[in-house]
Motif scaffolding. Structure first.
Motif, mmCIF file in Angstrom:
data_model
loop_
_atom_site.group_PDB
_atom_site.id
_atom_site.type_symbol
_atom_site.label_atom_id
_atom_site.label_comp_id
_atom_site.label_asym_id
_atom_site.label_seq_id
_atom_site.Cartn_x
_atom_site.Cartn_y
_atom_site.Cartn_z
ATOM 1 N N HIS A 64 0.842 -1.191 0.000
ATOM 2 C CA HIS A 64 0.000 0.000 0.000
ATOM 3 C C HIS A 64 0.882 1.248 0.000
ATOM 4 C CE1 HIS A 64 -3.797 -2.168 0.767
ATOM 5 N NE2 HIS A 64 -3.041 -2.994 1.475
ATOM 6 N N PHE A 65 0.427 2.276 -0.676
ATOM 7 C CA PHE A 65 1.186 3.513 -0.801
ATOM 8 C C PHE A 65 0.339 4.678 -0.312
ATOM 9 C CE2 PHE A 65 2.614 0.584 -4.071
ATOM 10 C CZ PHE A 65 3.989 0.603 -3.913
ATOM 11 N N PRO A 66 0.985 5.766 0.120
ATOM 12 C CA PRO A 66 0.237 6.950 0.541
ATOM 13 C C PRO A 66 -0.478 7.583 -0.649
ATOM 14 C CG PRO A 66 2.595 7.404 0.508
ATOM 15 C CD PRO A 66 2.439 5.920 0.330
ATOM 16 N N ALA A 67 -1.495 8.376 -0.351
ATOM 17 C CA ALA A 67 -2.322 8.990 -1.393
ATOM 18 C C ALA A 67 -1.524 9.802 -2.406
ATOM 19 C CB ALA A 67 -3.404 9.864 -0.745
ATOM 20 N N PRO A 68 -0.507 10.595 -1.983
ATOM 21 C CA PRO A 68 0.257 11.368 -2.974
ATOM 22 C C PRO A 68 0.883 10.513 -4.074
ATOM 23 C CG PRO A 68 0.723 12.181 -0.771
ATOM 24 C CD PRO A 68 -0.085 10.940 -0.598
ATOM 25 N N VAL A 69 1.263 9.285 -3.736
ATOM 26 C CA VAL A 69 1.864 8.405 -4.746
ATOM 27 C C VAL A 69 0.840 8.068 -5.818
ATOM 28 C CG1 VAL A 69 2.831 6.109 -5.174
ATOM 29 C CG2 VAL A 69 3.572 7.425 -3.179
ATOM 30 N N TYR A 70 -0.380 7.737 -5.391
ATOM 31 C CA TYR A 70 -1.426 7.407 -6.361
ATOM 32 C C TYR A 70 -1.809 8.621 -7.207
ATOM 33 C CZ TYR A 70 -2.051 3.013 -3.829
ATOM 34 O OH TYR A 70 -1.843 1.780 -3.260
ATOM 35 N N PHE A 71 -1.863 9.797 -6.571
ATOM 36 C CA PHE A 71 -2.204 11.011 -7.329
ATOM 37 C C PHE A 71 -1.109 11.371 -8.329
ATOM 38 C CE2 PHE A 71 -5.072 12.035 -3.652
ATOM 39 C CZ PHE A 71 -6.251 12.063 -4.397
ATOM 40 N N SER A 72 0.140 11.030 -8.013
ATOM 41 C CA SER A 72 1.240 11.341 -8.929
ATOM 42 C C SER A 72 1.159 10.520 -10.210
ATOM 43 C CB SER A 72 2.583 11.096 -8.237
ATOM 44 O OG SER A 72 2.822 9.707 -8.052
ATOM 45 N N LEU A 73 0.387 9.436 -10.189
ATOM 46 C CA LEU A 73 0.243 8.605 -11.384
ATOM 47 C C LEU A 73 -0.647 9.266 -12.435
ATOM 48 C CD1 LEU A 73 -0.234 5.049 -9.822
ATOM 49 C CD2 LEU A 73 1.882 6.214 -10.464
ATOM 50 N N LEU A 74 -1.503 10.173 -11.999
ATOM 51 C CA LEU A 74 -2.434 10.817 -12.931
ATOM 52 C C LEU A 74 -1.707 11.592 -14.032
ATOM 53 C CD1 LEU A 74 -5.223 12.018 -10.455
ATOM 54 C CD2 LEU A 74 -5.198 9.982 -11.911
ATOM 55 N N PRO A 75 -0.751 12.486 -13.698
ATOM 56 C CA PRO A 75 -0.039 13.184 -14.781
ATOM 57 C C PRO A 75 0.813 12.236 -15.628
ATOM 58 C CG PRO A 75 0.966 13.697 -12.660
ATOM 59 C CD PRO A 75 -0.327 13.001 -12.372
ATOM 60 N N ILE A 76 1.328 11.155 -15.024
ATOM 61 C CA ILE A 76 2.125 10.203 -15.808
ATOM 62 C C ILE A 76 1.252 9.528 -16.860
ATOM 63 C CG2 ILE A 76 3.442 8.058 -15.714
ATOM 64 C CD1 ILE A 76 4.345 8.809 -12.913
ATOM 65 N N ILE A 77 0.138 8.977 -16.415
ATOM 66 C CA ILE A 77 -0.770 8.282 -17.342
ATOM 67 C C ILE A 77 -1.374 9.254 -18.340
ATOM 68 C CG2 ILE A 77 -2.893 6.932 -17.502
ATOM 69 C CD1 ILE A 77 -2.236 5.822 -14.710
ATOM 70 N N GLY A 78 -1.784 10.432 -17.844
ATOM 71 C CA GLY A 78 -2.385 11.429 -18.726
ATOM 72 C C GLY A 78 -1.409 11.939 -19.766
ATOM 73 N N GLY A 79 -0.157 12.209 -19.351
ATOM 74 C CA GLY A 79 0.851 12.692 -20.287
ATOM 75 C C GLY A 79 1.192 11.666 -21.346
ATOM 76 N N CYS A 80 1.339 10.407 -20.936
ATOM 77 C CA CYS A 80 1.627 9.337 -21.904
ATOM 78 C C CYS A 80 0.475 9.160 -22.879
ATOM 79 C CB CYS A 80 1.902 8.021 -21.173
ATOM 80 S SG CYS A 80 3.463 7.978 -20.281
ATOM 81 N N ALA A 81 -0.757 9.223 -22.358
ATOM 82 C CA ALA A 81 -1.931 9.072 -23.217
ATOM 83 C C ALA A 81 -2.022 10.216 -24.222
ATOM 84 C CB ALA A 81 -3.196 9.019 -22.363
ATOM 85 N N LEU A 82 -1.745 11.438 -23.756
ATOM 86 C CA LEU A 82 -1.788 12.603 -24.639
ATOM 87 C C LEU A 82 -0.743 12.487 -25.738
ATOM 88 C CD1 LEU A 82 -3.123 15.373 -25.101
ATOM 89 C CD2 LEU A 82 -1.365 16.371 -23.626
ATOM 90 N N SER A 83 0.441 12.022 -25.392
ATOM 91 C CA SER A 83 1.506 11.854 -26.380
ATOM 92 C C SER A 83 1.154 10.769 -27.389
ATOM 93 C CB SER A 83 2.829 11.495 -25.685
ATOM 94 O OG SER A 83 3.252 12.558 -24.864
ATOM 95 N N ALA A 84 0.520 9.693 -26.920
ATOM 96 C CA ALA A 84 0.161 8.593 -27.813
ATOM 97 C C ALA A 84 -0.908 9.019 -28.807
ATOM 98 C CB ALA A 84 -0.325 7.398 -26.996
#
Length: 249
Positions: A71-91
């Motif tokens: 299990h990870f703290p909430a900030p770790v999960y929220f940090s995944l949003l820009p990663i996934i969103g940025g990769c999706a936007l680039s794709a």
């Protein structure tokens, strides 16, 4: 590394059967990850491959959460949003999008996550240095890959491909292959060595800067056409990777 061990430039590691058993799953994941990444770069722009590979932290969190029960703290999960969103936007905006290239980068991400997990377990309690650990990993990876390479292609295909490459590119192709082999090995070897010498924070920052350098350099060298929204997606993904590295400390 065999030459270095034989000439005592580097001290050979003391290994046993248990060490090689623990290394086997690492080597399998390592082999799959590098083959998939190479396939990806053969199908799409190098910069696009590395943009998608910047999403590796998202795979790391998801695999650790659902396979290892971490299990990870909430900030770790929220940090995944820009990663996934940025990769999706680039794709979505990638001019040279290719599904095989995209899936290759995604498979590489997943394989390298498992490699990291297995590496941590394999290196735990072992006296083998980071340099020697990666050297042994590369040797076992070669043993695993060679039978598949022979079965799928074989010496005749290799010889024909080599001749075609030299005919199209010229004799410099030989030196490019040699240089690429040396630098690619050194890059991965230094990564493993760095884990023994620097803090995770320093390593994560350096890894983020490496990703930026590769993407920018490949765009300049290969003159890859980049739309503003594509560049924005890459920047968001890289920023998300950096935020993730900070949130996980």
């Amino acid at each position: 590394m065999l030459a270095s061990w034989a000439t005592r430039i580097a001290e050979a590691p003391e290994t046993d059967l248990d060490f090689w058993k623990s290394l086997t799953p690492v080597a399998i994941a390592h082999t799959i990850g590098h083959v998939a990444a190479t396939v990806s770069m053969a199908k799409v722009a190098v910069s696009f491959t590395h943009i998608i590979k910047s999403g590796e932290p998202a795979f790391s969190v998801l695999v650790s959460r659902f396979f290892l029960g971490e299990h990870f703290p909430a900030p770790v999960y929220f940090s995944l949003l820009p990663i996934i969103g940025g990769c999706a936007l680039s794709a979505v905006t990638e001019l040279n999008f290719n599904m095989v290239g995209f899936m290759g980068a995604m498979i590489s991400n997943l394989a390298f996550v498992f490699r990291t997990i297995f590496s941590k377990k394999g290196m735990k309690g072992k006296s083998v240095s980071g340099m020697n650990y990666y050297a042994c990993l590369s040797i076992m990876s070669l043993v695993i890959l060679l039978p598949f390479a022979i079965a799928m292609e074989g010496p005749k295909v290799w010889a024909a491909g080599w001749q075609n490459a030299v005919a199209e590119i010229g004799p410099n192709f030989v030196w490019w292959v040699a240089a690429q082999s040396v630098f690619y090995h050194l890059y991965n070897q230094v990564s493993y060595m760095s884990l023994d010498e620097i803090s995770p924070l320093t390593f994560s920052i350096g890894n983020t800067m490496k990703r930026i350098s590769v993407i920018v350099a490949s765009i300049i060298i290969f003159q890859t056409p980049v739309q503003p929204i594509n560049a924005l997606g890459a920047a968001i993904a890289i920023l998300g990777t950096f935020i993730y590295s900070q949130a996980k400390q």
